[in-house]
Design a protein around this motif. Structure first.
Motif, mmCIF file in Angstrom:
data_model
loop_
_atom_site.group_PDB
_atom_site.id
_atom_site.type_symbol
_atom_site.label_atom_id
_atom_site.label_comp_id
_atom_site.label_asym_id
_atom_site.label_seq_id
_atom_site.Cartn_x
_atom_site.Cartn_y
_atom_site.Cartn_z
ATOM 1 N N UNK A 36 12.074 3.205 10.178
ATOM 2 C CA UNK A 36 12.784 2.475 8.913
ATOM 3 C C UNK A 36 12.797 3.841 7.958
ATOM 4 N N UNK A 37 12.252 4.966 8.236
ATOM 5 C CA UNK A 37 12.611 6.090 7.156
ATOM 6 C C UNK A 37 13.748 6.764 8.070
ATOM 7 N N UNK A 38 13.414 6.606 9.509
ATOM 8 C CA UNK A 38 14.498 7.692 9.724
ATOM 9 C C UNK A 38 16.024 6.804 9.884
ATOM 10 N N UNK A 39 15.569 5.433 9.650
ATOM 11 C CA UNK A 39 17.276 4.026 9.202
ATOM 12 C C UNK A 39 17.649 4.419 8.176
ATOM 13 N N UNK A 40 16.667 4.903 7.490
ATOM 14 C CA UNK A 40 16.743 5.270 5.781
ATOM 15 C C UNK A 40 17.545 6.393 5.670
ATOM 16 N N UNK A 41 17.116 7.469 5.819
ATOM 17 C CA UNK A 41 17.632 8.647 6.273
ATOM 18 C C UNK A 41 19.627 8.478 6.902
ATOM 19 N N UNK A 57 -2.126 -0.397 14.804
ATOM 20 C CA UNK A 57 -1.864 1.087 14.324
ATOM 21 C C UNK A 57 -0.006 1.841 14.649
ATOM 22 N N UNK A 58 -0.656 1.685 15.864
ATOM 23 C CA UNK A 58 1.226 2.021 16.699
ATOM 24 C C UNK A 58 1.970 2.023 16.166
ATOM 25 N N UNK A 59 1.983 0.461 16.122
ATOM 26 C CA UNK A 59 3.289 -0.482 15.650
ATOM 27 C C UNK A 59 3.984 -0.037 14.366
ATOM 28 N N UNK A 60 2.544 -0.632 13.319
ATOM 29 C CA UNK A 60 2.663 0.190 12.068
ATOM 30 C C UNK A 60 3.446 1.268 11.886
ATOM 31 N N UNK A 61 2.774 2.645 12.796
ATOM 32 C CA UNK A 61 3.539 4.039 12.724
ATOM 33 C C UNK A 61 5.143 3.951 13.691
ATOM 34 N N UNK A 62 5.065 3.201 14.056
ATOM 35 C CA UNK A 62 6.552 3.714 14.933
ATOM 36 C C UNK A 62 7.833 2.237 13.830
ATOM 37 N N UNK A 63 7.133 0.908 13.150
ATOM 38 C CA UNK A 63 8.162 0.980 12.935
ATOM 39 C C UNK A 63 8.306 1.397 11.405
ATOM 40 N N UNK A 64 7.253 2.239 10.142
ATOM 41 C CA UNK A 64 7.900 3.035 9.847
ATOM 42 C C UNK A 64 8.389 4.410 9.429
ATOM 43 N N UNK A 65 8.187 4.838 10.966
ATOM 44 C CA UNK A 65 9.065 6.052 11.200
ATOM 45 C C UNK A 65 10.887 5.483 11.023
ATOM 46 N N UNK A 122 9.065 10.870 1.608
ATOM 47 C CA UNK A 122 8.133 10.295 3.409
ATOM 48 C C UNK A 122 6.653 9.151 2.499
ATOM 49 N N UNK A 123 6.964 8.459 3.674
ATOM 50 C CA UNK A 123 5.989 6.764 3.643
ATOM 51 C C UNK A 123 5.057 7.254 4.437
ATOM 52 N N UNK A 124 3.751 6.875 3.561
ATOM 53 C CA UNK A 124 1.784 6.879 3.265
ATOM 54 C C UNK A 124 1.291 5.573 3.719
ATOM 55 N N UNK A 125 0.660 6.427 4.416
ATOM 56 C CA UNK A 125 0.213 4.660 5.248
ATOM 57 C C UNK A 125 -0.939 5.033 4.738
ATOM 58 N N UNK A 126 -1.810 3.772 4.363
ATOM 59 C CA UNK A 126 -3.556 4.278 3.506
ATOM 60 C C UNK A 126 -4.377 4.053 4.683
#
Length: 372
Positions: free
Chosen positions: A126-131, A116-124, A81-85
């Motif tokens: 990316x995570x979904x594409x990886x899955x 924040x919204x842009x980075x959250x969207x990008x990492x979600x 699960x991706x984590x953003x500090x």
């Protein structure tokens, strides 16, 4: 595979005002869970569904963000699960430390909503594409495995059909192929248990040898009926012809490889050739067709030699009655180091009771009048 519902974001911060700000910012686009500390965050991570992303504060009184992240990465259920500090610590060293601990990104306070919204969207995404890629790879691996198993079944059926053809011509009855295959399996398993021949008898090799065993007498299809079906013992000329079945079988398998366009050959055919050609060789060099001795005889053929002799001794032939299991055991003991590899003979003795079980369980009901 992800469901079509909105992504789930877990926000973790010990400051209630920060939780409110992040929640109001994210809720129009995402499902949101909130934790006011590290311990609570770890509890919420275990709920179903697992969050798609975590926004994690660093400085918290119970568990700091670094420890929370370490525990998430240590748990297989949350490790990916991706984590953003999200933190007020803005020094370069702090950011490098966070990324080094496994965070995918580092956002400093005060929060800039669009960043924040842009980075959250990008990492979600990316995570979904990886899955999705993992799911596709899993499906592909499952399909490859299914097709390999299907090919193995086709191979085994084809090999068994060829072996039954030779068996039918030789007046074979019942369970000869099954018994000799199981005897091979017992010997191979016992030798592996004793860690003998470790360099050439791993699990895969043992399995291929056992699968190849039914082809040991395939060459008998090339022996004339007048010899193959003769009642009583063969004369010297007939016996010389009968002994050619070993080479005929190996040559047939070699030709089949050539016809299939195989340059290097396949492992299971390699063992099939060895067994067909050399299962009548003797440890002392007095066998046929090549007069090989000792370890010059392929290991697969040395196993088959004992399995085939034991089966021949304990089943009726046109020229003899069936021996008792104990009498067959005594002969193999006597021939240890002469007909049989001593280590293979010792393996037989170690699993003799299992040989008896197979012989009894798969005993032929009809008259058994084949030639060995």
């Amino acid at each position: 595979m992800f469901k079509s519902q909105r992504p789930l974001v877990l926000i973790v911060d010990d400051n209630a005002e920060n939780l409110t700000v992040l929640g109001e910012l994210l809720q129009p686009l995402y499902q949101v869970r909130a934790a006011n500390g590290g311990e609570r965050a770890l509890q919420l991570m275990q709920l179903d569904p697992c969050p798609d992303l975590v926004l994690l504060d660093v400085m918290m009184p119970d568990l700091d963000g670094y420890e929370v992240l370490r525990r998430l990465r240590a748990d297989p259920a949350t490790a990916e699960v991706p984590v953003i500090f999200v933190t007020a610590l803005g020094a370069t060293d702090d950011e490098e430390r966070g990324l080094a601990h496994g965070a995918v990104d580092y956002i400093t306070k005060p929060i800039r909503p669009q960043v924040l919204l842009a980075r959250v969207a990008a990492h979600i995404e990316l995570r979904r594409a990886r899955v999705r890629l993992q799911d596709r790879n899993h499906d592909l691996e499952a399909e490859v495995s299914r097709r390999m198993q299907e090919n193995e079944r086709i191979r085994d059926i084809s090999m068994h059909a060829l072996a039954r053809l030779a068996e039918t011509r030789d007046n074979e009855t019942g369970f000869h192929l099954l018994r000799t295959r199981e005897y091979m399996r017992l010997l191979a398993d016992e030798l592996r248990r004793q860690r003998l021949f470790a360099d050439e008898l791993d699990a895969a090799a043992a399995d291929l040898m056992v699968r190849s065993a039914p082809l040991h007498d395939i060459g008998k299809v090339g022996i004339p009926d007048r010899i193959l079906h003769k009642e009583g013992r063969l004369d010297d000329e007939e016996w010389a012809i009968m002994k050619t079945h070993a080479r005929l079988g190996a040559d047939a398998i070699v030709q089949a490889e050539r016809d299939a366009g195989s340059d290097a050959g396949m492992d299971y055919l390699r063992y099939a050739k060895q067994i067909a050609m050399s299962h009548h060789e003797r440890w002392d060099g007095r066998g046929y067709p090549q007069g090989l001795a000792g370890e010059a005889i392929p290991l697969a053929a040395r196993l088959m030699a004992l399995a085939d002799v034991f089966d021949a001794l304990t089943c009726r032939r046109v020229y003899k009655e069936a021996w008792s299991l104990e009498a067959a055991r005594e002969l193999i003991v006597k021939e240890r180091g002469q007909h049989f590899d001593p280590r293979v003979a010792d393996a037989f003795l170690a699993c003799y009771e299992d040989f008896c079980r197979v012989a009894t369980q798969f005993r032929d009901e009809a008259t058994d009048d084949r030639r060995s």
